[in-house]
Scaffold this active site. Structure first.
Site, mmCIF file in Angstrom:
data_model
loop_
_atom_site.group_PDB
_atom_site.id
_atom_site.type_symbol
_atom_site.label_atom_id
_atom_site.label_comp_id
_atom_site.label_asym_id
_atom_site.label_seq_id
_atom_site.Cartn_x
_atom_site.Cartn_y
_atom_site.Cartn_z
ATOM 1 C CB CYS A 86 -0.979 -0.054 1.171
ATOM 2 S SG CYS A 86 -2.356 1.088 1.003
ATOM 3 C CG HIS A 196 -3.471 -3.606 3.336
ATOM 4 N ND1 HIS A 196 -2.492 -2.990 4.065
ATOM 5 C CD2 HIS A 196 -4.126 -2.621 2.680
ATOM 6 C CE1 HIS A 196 -2.538 -1.674 3.862
ATOM 7 N NE2 HIS A 196 -3.523 -1.417 3.022
ATOM 8 C CD GLU A 198 -1.046 -5.626 5.987
ATOM 9 O OE1 GLU A 198 -0.799 -6.197 4.895
ATOM 10 O OE2 GLU A 198 -1.251 -4.403 6.085
#
Lengths: 222, 739
Positions: A86, A196, A198
């Site tokens: 990002c 993302h 994560e």
């Protein structure tokens, strides 16, 4: 595998990615402050999501000029794997490790939602645990994720297999050229991606499609 | 007050003579001014008048509401800190605490929607992290005017961008909220922001300053002229000229707030802080008055030390500025340099601006002269308290059921699913980062949001609720219903409701009928809090929500917080698989007064009695639902609210595209009535669910089974889930696209 996470003022996904890295490696990553000029030895360097320096000038441009980034660029040139997520992707384009630019989303609104992604290249150290052409679900959350580059660059990227991740054609959240969600450099060891991973690395958060990026890194780099 | 930007050496602002006009401009009534003079023992100067005027504003002093707020239940074994601090604190076990509050930013958001909403979010987060908590979730409750009003679209876009712009940048997820559209908000939108944080119970920070001689420290952003008299603006009615007040709207800088948050957390890990208070409404004035007054000490401030970003600011301006991202703290003597190093590393200003004294007075120096010397007690607690006259709200008649046409259930369902009150809020919530921090287990779109306590099996359930049209029709029932709905939404996830915060938005309290609404809503809220063991731990009152004499519907927004010990037991509000049994818990009488069916299908704008809330039953139903979820007997639960039973069922079909078949046909009243205290529940073992209900003596009705791609009722209603989905999803984006 030892990971380092660079922390810029305004980074806000640094802890989130550190949690995933620790789960995959069994070791706490180094959290490296932007003002440092020393980078501890690491197998992978992560530039996390967030709003480095408030994104006030242009996303990632201030961060690209912070002291630690000189080290990151040097290490990348010597072959250390670098993952920009990002805002980290924006920093990678601003510091020249990756081509192109991330413009404001086509509809001018911030967008946070799950997206369907195609893994276009599973030969990088980041994507080895995905099938070539596999569709996965990973969320995005950004205001400037609209990837743009000139035609020549785009041809080069696709010709060299450097488009690593793309949005499913009907699920492009930001208007990016060629539905690009993530690209790598010529060596394949520097990856920038808007989604993302994560945020989708455990079932309690909706799925584990992002987890394989971290476990795959451990397999590739240990 | 721009004409007062006098360079040093020329006439001082304090040389201005106080006239009745100046007193009136400060929003003080003549009799209030008399009290100021009495407390001072002399005529105040301009600076002192300014300080009194903000501290005694409705916004800061709660002078019209205090009498009634005192009647709300505020205690319980779970309460660590009730109302009166920056935020409320509850115990969630294992040494963890949840810290939360909700606050309004209505007037600024109407004038400048982006900055108004953004600074509302910034302010409430500061209230929470001032207490030593790390913010983990933001919520919001928004009310806009009628969709056809020319300003509505612009205000929606600006407010949503502002909330996202601030919350996304600082990296705290916005996990849910609620939105209504009604013409009563045409000239006065409501922007209520809630923040929930997590702290350790032994590391809570309070505002009470102690230790004579201890340094008073200013940290964060520099002070500018923005927001001067914001608190006074928030305490007055609006008229067409109000938009000229744009300069009194503060400007937010979420990046600085992120740095301030991290720096404060770092300093809070040490034991250097005695007291801390954010500079919110009325800025430096209210933070220093509140800290010193709560600690029973005095304070001396040297404004020459205050970091300023504009030149030639007067002391008056510095004291009243509402520049954002600033904190005031009292440190243990000798710990200044340690604290300074932290703030400088984060690139923030740090200045010792004063010290604590034993005088009980606030003394302010600027440019070599003493510009204010005031007793603290009357500033903080001496504001006049009004027992404003009020008239009871007339009893609304019951709706005449003979108007109701039972032939068009399908059309009615489609209309409701695509109406402004029920249509999907996706266009809004996808502009908020709802996932950052990696603990959002259930984000926007559920009954309550679920946010994990980082690193544990526990999760907080959070919901904001109020049904203003009920509060208008019958404030006591409306007040009860707002609390009960928060209780219900939290229970529907499996979490135990623990406590609430509130944001009480009303019109002009000087009008007896408005004051009546306030008093009655609070009566209902208080009864519900009591009956449900759901105390109030923090809150905010926003009065004078009127433009050109048109008051808003009474809107006491409730922010509820609950806890589930094991988040893996929590359930969602959607059908996830076929062939499961669908039940309704609670009696369906078909109450249509003040329902959305009345507004959108009957299109009758008369005021009819809203559904009443049986608090005893509400509690039993909540406990029953939680027990069934805990035992794993049901795997989806949805509370029945706006639009009634059939809307609730339709909503459950949408997320996973799972249809259902309902066996028995019924009347429009049955399908769309908004009787309270009901839930739709889904499970595999019908006998077990029925047996549990029988054992508890509760009313449970079998509806049908999940499955298929349509929502069908007997032989009469067949609607494809896909069509419902399109109707539900399209309204808001289509509306926002129209120019």
């Amino acid at each position: 595998m030892q990971a380092s996470v660079i922390v810029f003022p305004g980074s806000n996904c640094d802890r989130d990615v550190a949690v995933c890295l620790e789960a995959a490696t069994g070791k706490k990553p180094n959290m490296v402050w932007h003002g440092n000029s020393d980078l501890p030895d690491s197998d992978v360097i992560v530039l996390p999501g967030g709003f480095s320096y408030g994104d006030y000038l242009r996303c990632g441009s201030m961060a690209a000029n912070s002291p630690i980034m000189k080290e990151v660029v040097l290490k990348a040139q010597k072959g250390t794997a670098v993952l920009g997520i990002c805002n980290g992707f924006q920093v990678l384009t601003e510091c020249g490790l990756l081509p192109g630019v991330l413009m404001q989303n086509a509809d001018l609104n911030f967008v946070c939602r799950n997206t369907r992604l195609i893994v276009d290249n599973n030969t990088t150290p980041f994507t080895g645990l995905y099938q070539q052409g596999e569709e996965v679900v990973i969320p995005v959350a950004h205001n400037e994720g609209n990837y743009f580059a000139d035609d020549e660059t785009l041809d080069e990227l696709s010709g060299e297999g450097r488009i690593v991740l793309s949005y499913a054609p009907e699920d492009n959240p930001n208007g990016a050229c060629k539905n690009i969600a993530g690209i790598c450099d010529a060596s394949g060891r520097v990856l920038g991606m808007m989604p993302h991973p994560e945020r989708r690395a455990e079932t309690a958060l909706g799925g584990e499609d992002g987890k394989r990026m971290f476990t795959g890194l451990v397999e590739a780099l240990s | 007050m721009t004409e007062d930007r006098t360079p040093p050496g020329t006439a001082h602002i304090n040389d201005t003579e106080i006239t009745p006009e100046i007193v009136a401009e400060h929003g003080l009534k003549p009799d209030e001014y008399e009290k100021v003079v009495a407390h001072m023992g002399r005529t105040p100067n301009m600076t002192e008048l300014g300080v009194f005027s903000v501290m005694w504003s409705e916004h800061c002093s709660y002078k019209s509401s205090r009498k009634w707020l005192k009647k709300l239940p505020v205690s319980g074994p779970q309460v660590i800190q009730g109302p009166g601090e920056n935020a409320g604190v509850i115990d969630i076990g294992d040494g963890d605490a949840a810290v939360f509050k909700m606050e309004s930013h209505n007037h600024p958001s109407f004038i400048e929607p982006y900055q108004g909403a953004a600074t509302g979010v910034g302010g409430i987060m500061r209230d929470v992290f001032t207490m030593g908590a790390r913010p983990v979730a933001n919520m919001n409750a928004l009310r806009f005017g009628d969709p056809s009003h020319p300003k509505t679209r612009h205000l929606v876009a600006g407010v949503v961008h502002g909330i996202g712009g601030y919350g996304n940048c600082i990296g705290v997820p916005t996990v849910g909220g609620e939105v209504n559209f009604d013409s009563c908000y045409n000239g006065n939108i409501l922007v209520n922001a809630m923040c929930v944080g997590l702290a350790r119970t032994d590391k809570i920070f309070y505002a009470a300053a102690t230790g004579i001689g201890a340094p008073v420290v200013y940290v964060g952003s520099k002070t500018g002229r923005d927001g001067i008299h914001g608190a006074t603006m928030a305490s007055a009615e609006f008229d067409d000229a109000s938009e000229e007040k744009r300069p009194t709207v503060q400007v937010g800088d979420p990046f600085t707030e992120k740095l301030l948050l991290e720096a404060c957390q770092e300093l809070m890990a040490s034991d250097a802080i005695i007291a801390i208070q954010d500079m919110g409404a009325a800025g430096l004035t209210s933070s220093s008055v509140e800290m010193a007054d709560k600690g029973g000490v005095g304070i001396v401030l040297d404004l020459d030390k205050v970091p300023c970003r504009e030149t030639h600011m007067t002391g008056y301006e510095m004291l009243l500025s509402e520049s954002q991202e600033r904190m005031l703290m009292v440190l243990k003597p000798g710990r200044e340099s340690e604290a300074e190093a932290i703030f400088l590393r984060w690139g923030l200003d740090f200045a010792v601006v004063g010290s604590l004294t034993d005088t009980g007075r606030m003394v302010v120096h600027h440019e070599g002269r003493m510009i204010a010397d005031m007793p603290l007690e009357p500033l903080a607690d001496g504001a006049p308290e009004y027992d404003r006259p009020y008239t009871p709200t007339p009893l609304a008649p019951h709706i005449d059921p003979s108007q109701v046409d039972d032939t068009n259930i399908t059309d009615a369902l489609k209309t409701l699913m695509g109406c402004s009150e029920i249509a999907s809020r996706r266009w809004i919530y996808e502009q908020y980062d709802s996932m950052v921090m990696g603990d959002t287990l259930a984000g926007p779109g559920g009954d309550a949001a679920l946010v994990r306590v980082h690193g544990t099996k526990k999760a907080l359930a959070i919901s904001t609720d109020v049904t203003p049209r009920y509060c208008l029709a019958q404030p006591v029932e409306g007040g009860k219903q707002a609390v009960a709905e928060a209780y219900r939404n939290i229970s529907a996830t499996g979490a135990t409701p623990l406590a609430i915060t509130n944001c009480l938005n009303f019109g002009n309290p000087e009008r007896p009928e408005i004051m009546g609404q306030f008093v009655e809503c609070l009566e209902g809220m208080g009864a519900a809090c009591e009956a449900l063991d759901f105390p109030v731990v923090s809150g905010n009152v926003s009065l004078y929500n009127e433009t050109n004499g048109q008051g808003i519907n009474p809107t006491p927004a409730i922010g509820g917080v609950g806890l589930i010990e094991d988040y893996e037991k929590a359930v969602g509000n959607a059908f996830t698989q076929s062939n499961q049994y669908i039940f309704v818990l609670g009696k369906t009488e078909g109450h249509l007064g003040s329902s959305l069916y009345q507004r959108f299908i009957l299109q009758d704008d008369a005021i009819y009695a809203p559904p009443s809330v049986d608090l005893e039953l509400e509690r039993k139903h909540g406990e029953f639902v939680r027990d069934l979820i805990d035992a794993g007997i049901v795997n989806a639960v949805h509370d029945i609210s706006d639009g009634g039973l059939l809307v609730a069922v339709a909503e459950m079909c949408l997320p996973h595209n799972v249809g259902c078949h309902i066996d028995d046909d019924n009347t429009a009243k049955f399908w769309f009535g908004e009787d309270q205290g009901r839930y739709v529940m889904v499970g595999d073992d019908a006998d077990k669910i029925l047996a549990q209900a029988n054992a508890s003596g509760l009313t449970l009705t079998y509806l049908g089974k999940t499955g298929g791609t349509e929502l069908t009722i007997a032989e009469r209603v067949h609607i494809s889930v896909e069509e419902l989905h399109a109707i539900h999803e399209n309204w808001l984006p289509d509306y926002m696209k129209t120019v």
